[in-house]
Design a protein around this motif. Structure first.
Motif, PDB file in Angstrom:
ATOM      1  N   LEU A 237      24.816  40.349  49.003  1.00 27.92           N
ATOM      2  CA  LEU A 237      26.078  40.481  48.274  1.00 27.92           C
ATOM      3  C   LEU A 237      27.241  40.702  49.243  1.00 27.92           C
ATOM      4  O   LEU A 237      28.297  40.057  49.127  1.00 27.92           O
ATOM      5  CB  LEU A 237      25.993  41.651  47.294  1.00 27.92           C
ATOM      6  CG  LEU A 237      27.280  42.013  46.537  1.00 27.92           C
ATOM      7  CD1 LEU A 237      27.760  40.841  45.693  1.00 27.92           C
ATOM      8  CD2 LEU A 237      27.060  43.255  45.675  1.00 27.92           C
ATOM      9  N   ALA A 238      27.053  41.587  50.219  1.00 23.78           N
ATOM     10  CA  ALA A 238      28.107  41.856  51.208  1.00 23.78           C
ATOM     11  C   ALA A 238      28.446  40.600  52.003  1.00 23.78           C
ATOM     12  O   ALA A 238      29.615  40.351  52.326  1.00 23.78           O
ATOM     13  CB  ALA A 238      27.664  42.975  52.148  1.00 23.78           C
TER      14      ALA A 238
ATOM     15  N   GLN B 250      30.531  38.294  49.791  1.00 26.03           N
ATOM     16  CA  GLN B 250      31.871  38.866  49.609  1.00 26.03           C
ATOM     17  C   GLN B 250      32.735  38.583  50.833  1.00 26.03           C
ATOM     18  O   GLN B 250      33.920  38.256  50.714  1.00 26.03           O
ATOM     19  CB  GLN B 250      31.767  40.369  49.356  1.00 26.03           C
ATOM     20  CG  GLN B 250      31.216  40.726  47.989  1.00 26.03           C
ATOM     21  CD  GLN B 250      30.934  42.220  47.820  1.00 26.03           C
ATOM     22  OE1 GLN B 250      30.636  42.920  48.800  1.00 26.03           O
ATOM     23  NE2 GLN B 250      31.014  42.703  46.599  1.00 26.03           N
ATOM     24  N   ALA B 251      32.140  38.700  52.010  1.00 27.48           N
ATOM     25  CA  ALA B 251      32.879  38.413  53.243  1.00 27.48           C
ATOM     26  C   ALA B 251      33.292  36.952  53.294  1.00 27.48           C
ATOM     27  O   ALA B 251      34.451  36.620  53.581  1.00 27.48           O
ATOM     28  CB  ALA B 251      32.018  38.771  54.457  1.00 27.48           C
TER      29      ALA B 251
ATOM     30  N   GLN C  42      33.669  34.828  50.856  1.00 26.98           N
ATOM     31  CA  GLN C  42      34.679  34.534  49.840  1.00 26.98           C
ATOM     32  C   GLN C  42      36.075  34.958  50.305  1.00 26.98           C
ATOM     33  O   GLN C  42      37.064  34.271  50.048  1.00 26.98           O
ATOM     34  CB  GLN C  42      34.327  35.239  48.533  1.00 26.98           C
ATOM     35  CG  GLN C  42      35.236  34.857  47.371  1.00 26.98           C
ATOM     36  CD  GLN C  42      34.912  35.628  46.103  1.00 26.98           C
ATOM     37  OE1 GLN C  42      35.019  36.853  46.071  1.00 26.98           O
ATOM     38  NE2 GLN C  42      34.499  34.928  45.059  1.00 26.98           N
ATOM     39  N   SER C  43      36.129  36.062  51.047  1.00 26.52           N
ATOM     40  CA  SER C  43      37.424  36.573  51.507  1.00 26.52           C
ATOM     41  C   SER C  43      38.073  35.666  52.550  1.00 26.52           C
ATOM     42  O   SER C  43      39.292  35.718  52.742  1.00 26.52           O
ATOM     43  CB  SER C  43      37.260  37.980  52.090  1.00 26.52           C
ATOM     44  OG  SER C  43      36.616  37.956  53.360  1.00 26.52           O
TER      45      SER C  43
ATOM     46  N   VAL D  42      31.042  30.855  44.456  1.00 30.01           N
ATOM     47  CA  VAL D  42      31.680  32.034  45.058  1.00 30.01           C
ATOM     48  C   VAL D  42      32.866  31.609  45.920  1.00 30.01           C
ATOM     49  O   VAL D  42      33.957  32.180  45.833  1.00 30.01           O
ATOM     50  CB  VAL D  42      30.661  32.831  45.888  1.00 30.01           C
ATOM     51  CG1 VAL D  42      31.367  33.920  46.710  1.00 30.01           C
ATOM     52  CG2 VAL D  42      29.613  33.466  44.983  1.00 30.01           C
TER      53      VAL D  42
ATOM     54  N   LYS E 110      35.766  30.614  44.054  1.00 31.38           N
ATOM     55  CA  LYS E 110      36.211  31.751  43.229  1.00 31.38           C
ATOM     56  C   LYS E 110      36.046  31.511  41.732  1.00 31.38           C
ATOM     57  O   LYS E 110      36.788  32.044  40.904  1.00 31.38           O
ATOM     58  CB  LYS E 110      37.663  32.106  43.565  1.00 31.38           C
ATOM     59  CG  LYS E 110      37.837  32.562  45.018  1.00 31.38           C
ATOM     60  CD  LYS E 110      39.277  32.916  45.331  1.00 31.38           C
ATOM     61  CE  LYS E 110      39.402  33.539  46.723  1.00 31.38           C
ATOM     62  NZ  LYS E 110      39.010  32.654  47.828  1.00 31.38           N
TER      63      LYS E 110
ATOM     64  N   LYS F  63      32.012  35.667  40.532  1.00 34.54           N
ATOM     65  CA  LYS F  63      31.964  36.843  41.390  1.00 34.54           C
ATOM     66  C   LYS F  63      30.637  36.821  42.143  1.00 34.54           C
ATOM     67  O   LYS F  63      29.613  36.411  41.575  1.00 34.54           O
ATOM     68  CB  LYS F  63      32.074  38.112  40.544  1.00 34.54           C
ATOM     69  CG  LYS F  63      33.416  38.266  39.835  1.00 34.54           C
ATOM     70  CD  LYS F  63      33.436  39.539  39.011  1.00 34.54           C
ATOM     71  CE  LYS F  63      34.781  39.698  38.303  1.00 34.54           C
ATOM     72  NZ  LYS F  63      34.830  40.932  37.469  1.00 34.54           N
ATOM     73  N   PRO F  64      30.609  37.243  43.406  1.00 35.07           N
ATOM     74  CA  PRO F  64      29.373  37.225  44.178  1.00 35.07           C
ATOM     75  C   PRO F  64      28.190  37.883  43.472  1.00 35.07           C
ATOM     76  O   PRO F  64      27.072  37.348  43.478  1.00 35.07           O
ATOM     77  CB  PRO F  64      29.757  37.959  45.461  1.00 35.07           C
ATOM     78  CG  PRO F  64      31.214  37.658  45.625  1.00 35.07           C
ATOM     79  CD  PRO F  64      31.762  37.680  44.227  1.00 35.07           C
ATOM     80  N   ALA F  65      28.412  39.028  42.858  1.00 31.85           N
ATOM     81  CA  ALA F  65      27.320  39.736  42.180  1.00 31.85           C
ATOM     82  C   ALA F  65      26.757  38.911  41.024  1.00 31.85           C
ATOM     83  O   ALA F  65      25.530  38.825  40.842  1.00 31.85           O
ATOM     84  CB  ALA F  65      27.804  41.092  41.669  1.00 31.85           C
TER      85      ALA F  65
END
Length: 421
Positions: free
Chosen positions: A224-225, A228-229, A231-232, A395, A398, A401-403
């Protein structure tokens, strides 16, 4: 699919006069990425000149998924139109039933010179279906001139460091180049994204999608982390158009001088150093960054040469394969086009290291790369990879959501496993 059948055929002919008339004509489905086609043609020309045969080098789709679909269509029809295929390291289990068993044709003394793990990847139920040609692992490219300009002395060790460095360089270069971005990679929804995303997840300690026992492991906090990275980055240090990039699209942006960092395969080094390239002499190569703690991970890639089990000229086809995968030919391709040899001895060859210095410093990256779960999921690998890439794509764009994406992916893969792999 019909479009895929329209291969552009370019013929290489050995100028051997009457000797040529006695030879056979082979068709070789080779490469279309970077310098690949030209290198295939050059090797085939040399073999043709040596043997008095003729080789038709076929222009194949650049996207690996399209290429596999074409191969499966041809082989499923038991077509003899292609004699030798260039095969991805994850394909042997998918098409082995259509490929010639090379166990008796390739001397064990020859096989023993290759990396054992790659030979094993080409062995299905005791049947040798391919001979290793070149191996691959993802690497990080960076602009040495820009690193120096902005006060950096070494490549980023973590993804967080890469994001910081990429943003600083991007902000500075944007003052004179509005097209400039900090980082580009392969974000298109296909196998290339599977390779990139597996590197992110593995480097964060999130596992390998499916472990060696067959258990689905992808839905975990570290994976997940990682997502998230990633995607940012999109829309920040990475263009939103990255979700349309394969290897060549990313390379074109990088080679035009419009990016500070790029993830790609080793072939991009020689392409970037060619005469006329605006970044020639300004290219650095390092291991990919790691997640928290700095653990780097590179996806194992690479290609093999296989003989069509329906070929009308199997003897000559095997001879072509042995020639192209030989030490001399692998050395030539390494020097001229930075293709990673599958022969450990060449990583100590002075001429190879002079042409491609990072082969020596990143030897461990190439020999300890992370394998995709093709061996574990067998015939279901394409389904697993497609599901993984599609989830990551949602992801990056967008749309999810990653989760949520990981939870949905876990359900899809569990369903696939329930049907057996």
């Amino acid at each position: 699919m019909r479009k895929l059948l329209h291969l552009t055929v370019l013929t290489t002919v050995a100028a051997l006069g009457s000797a040529q008339a006695k030879g056979v004509t082979l068709s070789f489905a080779c490469d279309s990425v970077g310098l690949g086609y030209d290198q295939c043609k050059k090797g085939a020309d040399a073999w043709a000149a040596k043997t008095g045969n003729t080789v038709k080098v076929l222009q194949v789709p650049k996207e690996t998924g399209d290429r596999l679909a074409l191969y499966q269509q041809q082989l499923g029809a038991r077509s003899a139109d292609v004699d030798v295929y260039m095969v991805d390291v994850i394909w042997p289990g998918l098409i082995s039933q259509h490929l010639l068993d090379l166990s008796k044709s390739v001397p064990k003394t020859v096989l023993s010179q290759h990396f054992p793990a790659i030979v094993q990847a080409n062995t299905v139920n005791g049947k040798l279906v391919g001979v290793p040609w070149f191996t691959d692992a993802g690497v990080l490219y960076y602009r040495t001139d820009l690193m120096k300009k902005y006060g950096y002395t070494s490549a980023p060790k973590t993804w967080a460091e890469l994001a910081t460095m990429a943003k600083k360089i991007q902000d500075g270069e944007r003052k004179t180049n509005s097209k400039f971005y900090g980082y580009v990679f392969q974000g298109k929804n296909n196998e290339s994204l599977t390779c990139n995303a597996l590197e992110w997840v593995s480097s964060f300690g999130g596992g390998d999608i499916v472990d060696t026992s067959g258990k689905v492991t992808i839905n975990n906090p570290k994976a997940l982390a990682a997502l998230q990275a990633a995607q940012s980055w999109v829309g920040s240090i990475t263009p939103e158009a990255v979700t349309t990039y394969g290897e060549e699209e990313a390379r074109n942006v990088w080679q035009a001088g419009n990016a500070a960092f790029m993830r790609n395969w080793p072939y991009a080094y020689a392409a970037g150093q060619q005469k006329g390239s605006v970044i020639a002499g300004k290219i650095g190569v390092a291991a990919l960054p790691g997640g928290p703690g700095g653990k780097s991970a590179a996806t194992l890639g690479g290609w093999q040469l296989a003989v069509n089990g329906y070929s009308k000229h199997p003897k000559e086809a095997v001879d072509l394969v042995l020639y192209l995968t030989s030490s001399a030919e692998q050395k030539r391709r390494a020097i001229e086009a930075s293709y990673n040899p599958t022969l450990p001895a060449l990583y100590k060859d002075a001429a190879v290291l002079k042409a491609v210095p990072f082969f020596g410093s990143l030897y461990d990256v190439f020999t300890n790369a992370v394998a995709r779960p093709a061996a574990t999921t067998k015939s279901k690998y394409s389904q697993v990879s497609n599901a993984f890439a599609s989830s990551v794509y949602s992801v990056l764009t967008k749309k999810a959501k990653p989760a949520d994406a990981l939870k949905s992916l876990e359900t899809q893969l569990a369903r696939a496993k329930g049907r057996g792999w």
